[in-house]
Design a protein around this motif. Structure first.
Motif, PDB file in Angstrom:
ATOM      1  N   ARG A  97       0.822  -1.220   0.000  1.00 40.51           N
ATOM      2  CA  ARG A  97       0.000   0.000   0.000  1.00 40.51           C
ATOM      3  C   ARG A  97       0.854   1.268   0.000  1.00 40.51           C
ATOM      4  O   ARG A  97       0.314   2.372   0.000  1.00 40.51           O
ATOM      5  N   ASN A  98       2.156   1.107   0.042  1.00 44.51           N
ATOM      6  CA  ASN A  98       3.084   2.248   0.067  1.00 44.51           C
ATOM      7  C   ASN A  98       2.856   3.127   1.299  1.00 44.51           C
ATOM      8  O   ASN A  98       2.979   4.357   1.248  1.00 44.51           O
ATOM      9  N   ASP A  99       2.535   2.482   2.420  1.00 48.65           N
ATOM     10  CA  ASP A  99       2.307   3.210   3.670  1.00 48.65           C
ATOM     11  C   ASP A  99       3.558   3.312   4.536  1.00 48.65           C
ATOM     12  O   ASP A  99       3.551   4.019   5.551  1.00 48.65           O
ATOM     13  N   LEU A 100       4.598   2.596   4.161  1.00 47.58           N
ATOM     14  CA  LEU A 100       5.784   2.566   5.014  1.00 47.58           C
ATOM     15  C   LEU A 100       6.414   3.952   5.212  1.00 47.58           C
ATOM     16  O   LEU A 100       6.786   4.297   6.346  1.00 47.58           O
ATOM     17  N   PRO A 101       6.560   4.785   4.176  1.00 46.75           N
ATOM     18  CA  PRO A 101       7.138   6.125   4.408  1.00 46.75           C
ATOM     19  C   PRO A 101       6.345   6.946   5.423  1.00 46.75           C
ATOM     20  O   PRO A 101       6.936   7.657   6.248  1.00 46.75           O
ATOM     21  N   PHE A 102       5.015   6.821   5.376  1.00 45.95           N
ATOM     22  CA  PHE A 102       4.207   7.571   6.340  1.00 45.95           C
ATOM     23  C   PHE A 102       4.400   7.043   7.758  1.00 45.95           C
ATOM     24  O   PHE A 102       4.486   7.818   8.717  1.00 45.95           O
ATOM     25  N   PHE A 103       4.471   5.707   7.912  1.00 43.76           N
ATOM     26  CA  PHE A 103       4.699   5.136   9.241  1.00 43.76           C
ATOM     27  C   PHE A 103       6.045   5.593   9.801  1.00 43.76           C
ATOM     28  O   PHE A 103       6.168   5.903  10.992  1.00 43.76           O
ATOM     29  N   VAL A 104       7.056   5.618   8.946  1.00 41.61           N
ATOM     30  CA  VAL A 104       8.376   6.079   9.388  1.00 41.61           C
ATOM     31  C   VAL A 104       8.308   7.537   9.831  1.00 41.61           C
ATOM     32  O   VAL A 104       8.821   7.912  10.900  1.00 41.61           O
TER      33      VAL A 104
END
Length: 528
Positions: free
Chosen positions: A147-154
Motif C-alpha cells: 500500500r506504500n504506507d511505510l514512508p508515512f509510518f516512518v
C-alpha cells in the motif's frame, strides 16, 4: 604694547584656558563612563529571537530485509508534510539520509552517534526505541509495503514519538513553558546531590554506599553529564526521622501528606554547597524505641519493605517500614534497588519528563533536551541582555564599564557559534549537541555577569545635581572672579598724558595770572 593691552591678553588667555582646558577636564574626570552597547542588534534579537535558527537533525534510515533505494526520499516528503502541518515557533526539520555503515562506524569510533531508523519486517506494524541508544525500530509487514504506507509510518514514528520533545516544544508550543514546574528544579548545569541516611534512634549503623555509587550511580552521572553535572555528598544522621512518626496513625498517605509533615530544617542547615541548585535523597528508618512496629502507613511486599515519595523541588524520600537493629549494615543490593528508583525519579525532578511511564527512551530524551535547553538558554540570555539595555536607558547615570561591553560581545559571539551548530546537519551528532549546550550555558553565565556587574551600581546613586552641589562652592567663585575681572579689564580705557599746565592748581594759576599782568613772566623788570 601698553600695559593695559598686556593685561587684556592675559585675561583672555586665562578665560580660554578655563573654557577650553578646565571645563572639559573637569567634565571628563567627573563624567560616568558608558560603553556603547549594541542596542539595535540586541533589540532585533529580542524581537526575533530565532529568526536565523533552523535546527536540523540528521536521521539515517536502513532496512535489514528489503532494499528500498528511495525510502529516505519518500520518508523525507512525509516528514516535511507532518512538520509543516503545525506552525513552528522555532524552525526545525529532520534530514532523512540513506544509511552508510562505513561512515557510521567511523563516527562511532570517535564518540559521535546519530539517530538511526531500522526497518524490520514483522507480522505487525509498530515501533520500538532502544533504551540505551538512539536507534528506533519500525516494524512493518508486506501489505504495508504494497500500500506504500511505510514512508508515512516512518515519518509518523519519527515526528510524533522519537522527536516528540521537539514536536511539543518547537511546533505550536511555548519553548519556555515547563510542563513540570511544580516538581522540577530550575535548570542549571551544576547540581549538588545530598544523600542522607536517617535513623530515628542512635544505634550505630553502616552502609555500603561507596560500592553502590561506584558501580551504579557513577555510570548514571556520566550518562547525564552532558546535561547536568552532579556533585555528591553522603552523611548519616541519627535521632531524626524527619517527623514521619507524626503520620504513623494514618493508614494511607499521598506525597502531599508527606510534604506537609516532614521537617527538613536539620538537613537544610547542615548542607553547604556552591551550586545554585540541589537535590536530596533521604533514606529514613524509624526509631525502634518509639516505633517498634514500624511505620504503619508503609505498605510492604515480600520483595520490597520501603516506599518512595517525590518531594517537589527538593528530592526523593525513601521511607522504610521497619527500624534497623543495632550495628546493622545496609547492603549494596538494598541500595541498588533504592538508587534504581531514584534514578528514574531524577528525570522528573530535572524536568525531563512528567511521567516516567511515558518516557520514550532515556537516551533519546536526553538528546532532545540538549537541543531544547540550548534554545531556552539562548532565549534567556537575549532576554537578560535586553533587560540590561532597558536598565541602562532608564538610569542615565548608571556606569557601563568596558568589562560589561566585552561580556555582551562574548554572549553575541557565542550565540553565532551555537546557531552554526544547530543549522548544520553535518554536525548533528552527540558531541555537537553537547558543545552547543555547553556554549549556551556559558552564554547564560556571561549575560548574567554583565547584568549584575557591581561596577554599574557604584555611581548610580550620585546624580548630576549632586555633582553640581559638590563642585559649585569651588567652581562658582573661580568663575565669577575670572569673568568679572576680564569684563572690568575690557571696560577700562587708557588715559592720555597730562601737560604741565594741566597739573597746576587754582592758587598757582592766580599767581601766574598776576605775574603776567606785571610782565614778570616775560622777564621784563618792573620800573618804579
Amino acid at each position: 604694547m601698553s600695559t593695559l593691552n598686556i593685561r587684556k591678553w592675559a585675561g583672555v588667555i586665562f578665560v580660554l584656558v578655563y573654557v577650553i582646558v578646565g571645563i572639559p577636564l573637569w567634565y571628563k574626570l567627573t563624567n560616568i563612563y558608558r560603553a556603547p552597547l549594541p542596542r539595535e542588534y540586541i533589540k532585533t534579537l529580542h524581537d526575533k529571537k530565532f529568526h536565523d535558527v533552523h535546527v536540523t537533525i540528521p536521521v539515517y534510515i536502513r532496512s535489514d530485509v528489503y532494499k528500498f533505494p528511495d525510502i529516505h526520499e519518500a520518508a523525507q516528503v512525509q516528514v516535511n508534510h507532518l512538520l509543516n502541518s503545525k506552525e513552528q515557533n522555532v524552525q526545525w526539520s529532520l534530514e532523512i539520509l540513506c544509511y552508510n555503515e562505513t561512515f557510521i562506524e567511523l563516527e562511532k569510533e570517535q564518540g559521535r552517534e546519530y539517530h538511526i531508523v531500522t526497518l524490520q519486517l514483522d507480522e505487525f506494524v509498530g515501533y520500538n526505541a532502544a533504551y540505551d541508544s538512539k536507534n528506533t525500530v519500525v516494524y512493518f509487514d508486506d501489505p504495508t509495503v504494497a500500500r506504500n504506507d511505510l514512508p508515512f509510518f516512518v515519518a509518523q514514528t519519527l515526528v510524533e514519538h522519537t522527536f516528540n520533545v521537539e514536536w511539543t516544544y518547537l511546533s505550536s508550543g511555548d519553548l519556555m513553558d515547563s510542563r513540570n514546574d511544580s516538581v522540577a528544579i530550575n535548570y542549571t548545569p551544576n547540581v549538588h546531590l545530598s544523600i542522607n541516611l536517617l535513623k530515628g534512634d542512635g544505634s550505630p549503623v553502616d552502609w555500603e554506599i561507596q560500592e553502590t555509587l561506584t558501580t551504579y550511580f557513577t555510570p548514571f552521572r556520566k550518562f547525564l553529564s552532558p546535561l547536568v553535572n552532579f556533585t555528591v555528598d553522603t552523611s548519616v544522621v541519627y535521632f531524626n526521622d524527619l517527623n514521619l512518626h507524626s503520620l504513623n496513625e494514618s493508614k494511607e498517605i499521598e506525597w502531599t501528606d508527606v510534604s506537609h509533615a516532614i521537617d527538613l530544617s536539620e538537613l537544610s542547615s547542615m548542607n553547604y554547597f556552591s551550586e545554585d541548585s540541589a537535590l536530596n535523597l533521604a533514606i529514613v528508618f524509624p526509631s525502634k524505641e518509639t516505633n517498634p512496629n514500624g511505620f504503619s502507613f508503609i505498605k510492604t511486599t515480600e520483595d520490597k519493605t520501603w516506599d518512595s515519595f517525590i518531594v517537589p523541588q527538593w528530592g526523593v524520600l525513601v521511607v522504610n517500614k521497619m527500624p534497623l537493629e543495632a550495628n546493622s549494615v545496609i547492603s549494596k543490593n538494598y541500595l541498588d534497588a533504592v538508587f534504581y528508583k531514584f534514578a528514574n525519579d531524577l528525570f522528573e525532578l530535572l524536568g525531563l519528563t512528567t511521567d516516567m511511564n511515558g518516557l520514550f527512551s532515556p537516551v533519546i530524551t536526553v538528546d532532545s533536551f540538549k537541543r531544547i535547553r540550548t534554545l531556552q538558554n539562548m532565549n534567556k540570555s537575549i532576554e537578560t541582555l535586553w533587560s540590561l539595555i532597558k536598565l541602562t536607558e532608564q538610569f542615565q547615570q548608571m556606569a557601563i564599564p568596558k568589562e560589561v561591553l566585552e561580556k555582551v560581545k562574548k554572549v553575541l559571539d557565542i550565540r553565532l557559534q551555537i546557531v552554526e551548530i544547530l543549522n548544520n546537519p553535518s554536525r548533528g551528532d552527540d558531541l555537537s549537541w553537547d558543545k552547543a549546550l555547553t556554549l549556551s550555558n556559558k552564554m547564560v553565565q556571561n549575560s548574567e555577569e554583565a547584568f549584575f556587574d557591581g561596577q554599574m551600581l557604584k555611581q548610580n546613586f550620585f546624580p548630576q545635581e549632586h555633582k553640581l552641589a559638590v563642585y559649585m562652592p569651588l567652581m562658582g567663585p573661580i568663575t565669577i572672579v575670572l569673568f568679572s575681572g576680564v569684563v572690568a579689564l575690557f571696560k577700562e580705557t587708557e588715559e592720555t598724558p597730562k601737560t604741565e599746565k594741566d597739573n597746576v592748581t587754582s592758587d598757582e594759576k592766580k599767581e601766574i595770572e598776576e605775574t603776567e599782568k606785571v610782565g614778570a613772566i616775560e622777564g621784563v623788570d618792573e620800573v618804579n
